[in-house]
Scaffold this motif. Sequence first.
Motif, short mmCIF file in Angstrom:
data_model
loop_
_atom_site.label_atom_id
_atom_site.label_comp_id
_atom_site.label_asym_id
_atom_site.label_seq_id
_atom_site.Cartn_x
_atom_site.Cartn_y
_atom_site.Cartn_z
N GLU A 284 0.80 -1.22 0.00
CA GLU A 284 0.00 0.00 0.00
C GLU A 284 0.84 1.27 0.00
OE1 GLU A 284 -3.57 0.52 2.77
OE2 GLU A 284 -3.42 -1.64 2.36
N HIS A 285 1.80 1.32 0.92
CA HIS A 285 2.55 2.58 1.02
C HIS A 285 3.58 2.70 -0.09
CE1 HIS A 285 6.60 1.81 2.85
NE2 HIS A 285 6.80 3.08 2.56
N VAL A 286 3.97 1.56 -0.69
CA VAL A 286 4.94 1.60 -1.78
C VAL A 286 4.27 2.00 -3.10
CG1 VAL A 286 6.43 0.11 -3.19
CG2 VAL A 286 6.51 -0.03 -0.70
N GLY A 288 2.24 4.21 -4.39
CA GLY A 288 2.31 5.56 -4.95
C GLY A 288 3.72 5.97 -5.35
N PHE A 289 4.73 5.31 -4.80
CA PHE A 289 6.12 5.72 -5.02
C PHE A 289 6.86 4.80 -5.99
CE2 PHE A 289 5.29 6.91 -0.47
CZ PHE A 289 5.35 8.28 -0.62
N LYS A 290 6.24 3.70 -6.35
CA LYS A 290 6.89 2.62 -7.09
C LYS A 290 7.79 3.09 -8.23
CE LYS A 290 4.94 -1.58 -8.69
NZ LYS A 290 3.65 -2.19 -9.12
N GLU A 292 9.56 5.52 -8.58
CA GLU A 292 10.81 6.20 -8.20
C GLU A 292 11.89 5.25 -7.69
OE1 GLU A 292 9.89 9.11 -5.29
OE2 GLU A 292 8.52 10.20 -6.60
N VAL A 293 11.55 3.97 -7.57
CA VAL A 293 12.53 3.05 -7.00
C VAL A 293 13.60 2.68 -8.02
CG1 VAL A 293 12.85 0.80 -5.89
CG2 VAL A 293 10.78 2.13 -5.44
N ALA A 294 14.86 2.79 -7.62
CA ALA A 294 15.98 2.39 -8.47
C ALA A 294 16.38 0.96 -8.12
CB ALA A 294 17.16 3.34 -8.27
N ARG A 311 17.43 1.63 -1.31
CA ARG A 311 16.45 2.21 -0.38
C ARG A 311 15.97 3.60 -0.81
NH1 ARG A 311 21.05 2.40 3.94
NH2 ARG A 311 22.36 3.85 2.83
N PRO A 312 14.62 3.76 -0.89
CA PRO A 312 14.04 5.09 -1.06
C PRO A 312 13.58 5.62 0.30
CG PRO A 312 12.46 3.42 -1.70
CD PRO A 312 13.62 2.70 -1.11
N THR A 313 13.63 4.79 1.31
CA THR A 313 13.27 5.01 2.70
C THR A 313 13.39 3.60 3.31
OG1 THR A 313 11.56 5.73 4.24
CG2 THR A 313 10.78 4.67 2.22
N SER A 314 13.47 3.49 4.64
CA SER A 314 13.90 2.18 5.15
C SER A 314 12.88 1.40 5.98
CB SER A 314 15.19 2.34 5.96
OG SER A 314 16.18 2.94 5.16
N GLU A 315 11.60 1.78 5.91
CA GLU A 315 10.60 1.05 6.70
C GLU A 315 10.68 -0.46 6.49
OE1 GLU A 315 10.08 3.84 5.23
OE2 GLU A 315 9.01 5.19 6.57
N THR A 316 10.71 -0.86 5.20
CA THR A 316 10.65 -2.29 4.90
C THR A 316 11.97 -3.00 5.21
OG1 THR A 316 11.23 -1.81 2.60
CG2 THR A 316 8.89 -2.03 3.11
N VAL A 343 17.99 7.06 -2.38
CA VAL A 343 17.84 7.24 -3.83
C VAL A 343 16.36 7.20 -4.20
CG1 VAL A 343 18.34 6.26 -6.11
CG2 VAL A 343 20.12 6.30 -4.35
N ARG A 344 15.92 8.25 -4.84
CA ARG A 344 14.55 8.27 -5.40
C ARG A 344 14.65 8.82 -6.81
NH1 ARG A 344 11.38 10.84 -0.12
NH2 ARG A 344 11.81 9.07 1.26
N TRP A 345 14.30 8.00 -7.80
CA TRP A 345 14.52 8.38 -9.20
C TRP A 345 13.39 9.27 -9.70
CZ3 TRP A 345 19.33 7.53 -9.98
CH2 TRP A 345 19.88 7.77 -11.24
N SER A 433 7.56 14.60 10.55
CA SER A 433 7.54 13.67 11.69
C SER A 433 6.16 13.01 11.70
CB SER A 433 7.80 14.47 12.98
OG SER A 433 7.72 13.63 14.10
N HIS A 434 6.16 11.70 11.50
CA HIS A 434 4.88 11.00 11.33
C HIS A 434 4.46 10.22 12.56
CE1 HIS A 434 5.65 11.61 7.02
NE2 HIS A 434 6.83 11.04 7.20
N HIS A 435 3.15 10.25 12.82
CA HIS A 435 2.57 9.28 13.74
C HIS A 435 2.05 8.13 12.89
CE1 HIS A 435 0.56 7.49 17.11
NE2 HIS A 435 -0.61 7.54 16.47
C1 86X Z 1 7.68 8.42 2.56
C2 86X Z 1 8.17 8.26 4.93
C3 86X Z 1 9.11 8.46 6.10
C4 86X Z 1 11.11 7.65 7.23
C5 86X Z 1 9.59 9.83 6.28
O1 86X Z 1 9.01 10.76 5.73
C6 86X Z 1 10.69 10.10 7.21
C7 86X Z 1 11.68 9.01 7.35
N1 86X Z 1 10.19 7.52 6.14
C8 86X Z 1 8.75 8.39 3.58
N2 86X Z 1 8.18 7.95 1.27
C9 86X Z 1 8.13 6.65 1.01
O2 86X Z 1 7.68 5.86 1.79
C10 86X Z 1 8.67 6.23 -0.27
C11 86X Z 1 8.64 4.90 -0.63
C12 86X Z 1 9.13 4.53 -1.84
CL1 86X Z 1 9.12 2.91 -2.30
C13 86X Z 1 9.69 5.50 -2.71
F1 86X Z 1 10.19 5.07 -3.89
C14 86X Z 1 9.71 6.81 -2.37
C15 86X Z 1 9.20 7.19 -1.13
N3 86X Z 1 9.21 8.50 -0.79
C16 86X Z 1 8.70 8.84 0.39
#
Ligand code: 86X
Length: 702
Positions: A284-286, A288-290, A292-294, A311-316, A343-345, A433-435
Motif C-alpha cells: 500500500e505505502h509503496v 504511490g512511489f513505485k 521512483e525506486v531504483a 532504499r528510497p526510505t527504510s521502513e521495509t 535514492v529516489r529516481w 515527523s509521522h505518527h
Molecule cells: C515516505 C516516509 C518516512 C522515514 C519519512 O518521511 C521520514 C523518514 N520515512 C517516507 N516515502 C516513502 O515511503 C517512499 C517509498 C518509496 Cl518505495 C519510494 F520510492 C519513495 C518514497 N518516498 C517517500
Amino acid sequence: MWKSRKIIYKILIENNLLLPNKQACLNQLTKLGINYIAHHHDPVPTMDDVIKIKVTTGTAYVKNLLYVDKKSNYYLILANHTTQVGKLFWKTLGLSSGNMRLSKEEQILEALKSSKGNINPFAIVNDSNNRVKNIIIDEELTKFQRVALHPIENTTTVEISLDDLQNKFLKPLNRQYTIIKLTDAEAEQQLQQLKQQSNDQQNLQTLAITVKKSDFSEWYQQVIRKAELIEYYDVSGCYILRPWGYFIWEQIQRYFDDLIRTEDVENSYFPMFISAKHLNKEKEHVEGFKAEVAWVTKYGESDLNEPLAIRPTSETIMYPAFAKWVQSHRDLPLKVNQWTNIVRWEFKFPTPFIRTREFLWQEGHTAHSTKEEAIKQVYTILDFYEQVYGELLAVPVIKGIKTESEKFAGGDFTTTVETIIPQNGRGLQGATSHHLGQNFSKMFEINFEDDKKQKAFAWQTSWGLTTRSIGAMIMFHGDDKGLVLPPRIAKYQIVIIPIIHKDLDEKQLNERCEQIKQILIKQKLRVHLDNRDNYSPGWKFNKWEQKGVPIRLEIGPGEFKNNEVRVVQRFDNKKYQIKIEEINKLNQILDNIHNAMFEKAKIELNQRIKQADNWKEFMIQLNQRNTILTKWCERQECEQQVKGKSGMESKEKDSEINGQVQLTGSAKTLCMPLKQDEIKEGEKCFHCGQQAKRYVLWGRSY
Ligand code: 86X
C-alpha cells in the motif's frame, strides 16, 4: 670532432639539404625575399671579435646561446649583446632554469650541425629532428632596425631586420619563437604582470556572480558553485557535495544527534538494498512511489537472481528487524536513527539540495507501547526540527499538520515544518515527523506482551530531515554578492586578512595575525588566516564574501599600530574597529549576527503569508507570489477543487525558470499550522462556503 662534423656536412651537402654553407645561406635569403647587408671577414668566434665588425647604425650585435635541458630539448637564445641574460625568464616560459645548461660542443653539433663560436638562427634548418623547442628572442632587439647574424659560418655577418627573420625565415619553417625580456629585473616585472593577469582571469571565472538575486534561479545556480558548495556531476539529479557544503551537513548532524540523544535515540546502520519480496510486503505505502525506486539488476555481466531495490526510505528494511527485537513491553520504547544516503529516481526538474535523485538524510523510527507516548515523540522531534532550522540555519519555519491528502499514506497523521522562500513565495517542506499508529506494526507484526500479559501492537513514529535544509538556508540568506552563512554552520566563522603595506614589516604583520588567530581558536571559534601572497586583499575580500564567511578581520598598518582589528560583517556589511584586548567579544558578535539574520528572515517569511476570505482575494495573493492562510472546511474534495482551479487560473507572471517548466502553477495545502486562532460556529470555508474547521496555509511549492 672535426672529422665527424665534416662527415655530417658532407652528407648534408650530398643530400642537397638546405644551407650547408654560407653561400647557400645567402642564396636562400635572397630567395626568401630577405634584404641583407653582408660583411666578409676573418672568423669571429667570440663576442669581443664580433663587435669589432663595423655594422650600420641601428643594427644590434646578437649574442647566440644554445641551451639544453636534461631531456635533450634545445633552446636557442638570440640576445642583444649588451643584455645580461638572467634566469627568471625561463619561469615566464613555463620552464625551469635549474634544468638548463649551455650546450657543449658536441651537443651544438648534434642539434645545429654547428660549432661553439658559430651558433646562429639560420642553422635551425639543420635541426631536422626538431630538437630545438623554442627560439627565444630578446625583447631589446625589437628596438633596433636590424640584427647582425652569421649566415651559418662566422666569416660573414649579415644585417637583416628582425621582422624578416621572424616572418620570412622562422615562420615558413614552422618554428616556434618567443619574444621576451631576458634580464632578471625585467623578467621579474613580466612575471608579476603575468601573475596579475592570471589572477584577474581567475577573478572573472570564480568571483563575480553575474546576476542579481532577483534573477533567482540563475543566481542560485551560480552561488552554489562559486561558493564551492557543489560541483556538477554527469548523472542527472546527482551532485558533488564539496567540503564547504558538506561541513554544513556535518554541523546539522552534530546538532541533531545531540538533541535526539536526550531522547535516548540510538544510531545504527541498516543495509541499503531491499529484496523485491521485502519491498512489496508493504504494498500500500509503496504503490504511490513505485515509479521512483531504483534497482540493481546485474553484477558484472550476469543478472542477479533477484533484483535489489536501493532504499528510497527504510521502513521495509527496518521493521522486520523491529519485530524480532520487540517481544515484551520491557523492550519498548525502541528508538533507532540512521544517517544515510537515499535514492529516489524522480523526474521532476532537479535542483541541487532541494530536489536531487540521491540525497543525504537521517531517518528516525521509534516504537512505543502507548499511543500517547508515540504522539508525544512525534511532537518532540518536530520541535527539534524547528530548532535545527532556527538555531542552526537561521531559517524560520511553520510547524503544522499535513492534510489527509498530503500526509504520508502509511501513517495516521503527518506533522511538518514548512518554510516559504521569500524570493518566489514558494512553500518548502523542511522535515516531517509521522505518527504511524499501528499500521506498520500490524503489517510487520511488531507486537509485545503488555503488563497484563495481553498481546498488543506497537505504536510507531518515523521522521526525517534531509540535505534539502541546506538549500533553504542558501535561498534565505544569500545576497547579490553570494552566499551568506549563519555563523553556527560556517566552516570558517572568521577569516583574517593581512593588508600588506610598504610601511609595515610583512613578517611582523603575519605574526600579529597568527597571534590573533590563536586567541580566537582558544575561544573555540573557527578561524582561517588567509596570508597567501599571490592574491590581493581585494581579491580575498571578494572570495570570502562569496563563500559567505560571517566575519572578516582586516589588519593593516593602522590596525597594527593601534592594536586593533577591523571587523567587517558579511550579512549587513557593517564595519568597525575593535581593540585586540576586546577580541573575545567576537563570540557574542557572532551570536548577534545569527539572531539578526534570523529576525530578518522571520520578517521576510511573514511578508509572504497573506489572508484571503474569498476566491478572488486568494488568486490575487497567489499571483503576487504569496502563500495564503484561509479558513477551511477540511474536506478533501474542496482541497482538490482549489488545486485544480488555481492551476487553471494562475498565470505564471514571473516565470523564473527561463522557460523551463519546473513546477505547476497550482496551489496546494502546505500545512494546517499548529498555532492558529480558533474558528467559531458559523465561520465559513473561503472556497466552498461550508462550515470552516481550521486554518490552512496554501501555496505553490517546491
Ligand atoms: C515516505 C516516509 C518516512 C522515514 C519519512 O518521511 C521520514 C523518514 N520515512 C517516507 N516515502 C516513502 O515511503 C517512499 C517509498 C518509496 Cl518505495 C519510494 F520510492 C519513495 C518514497 N518516498 C517517500
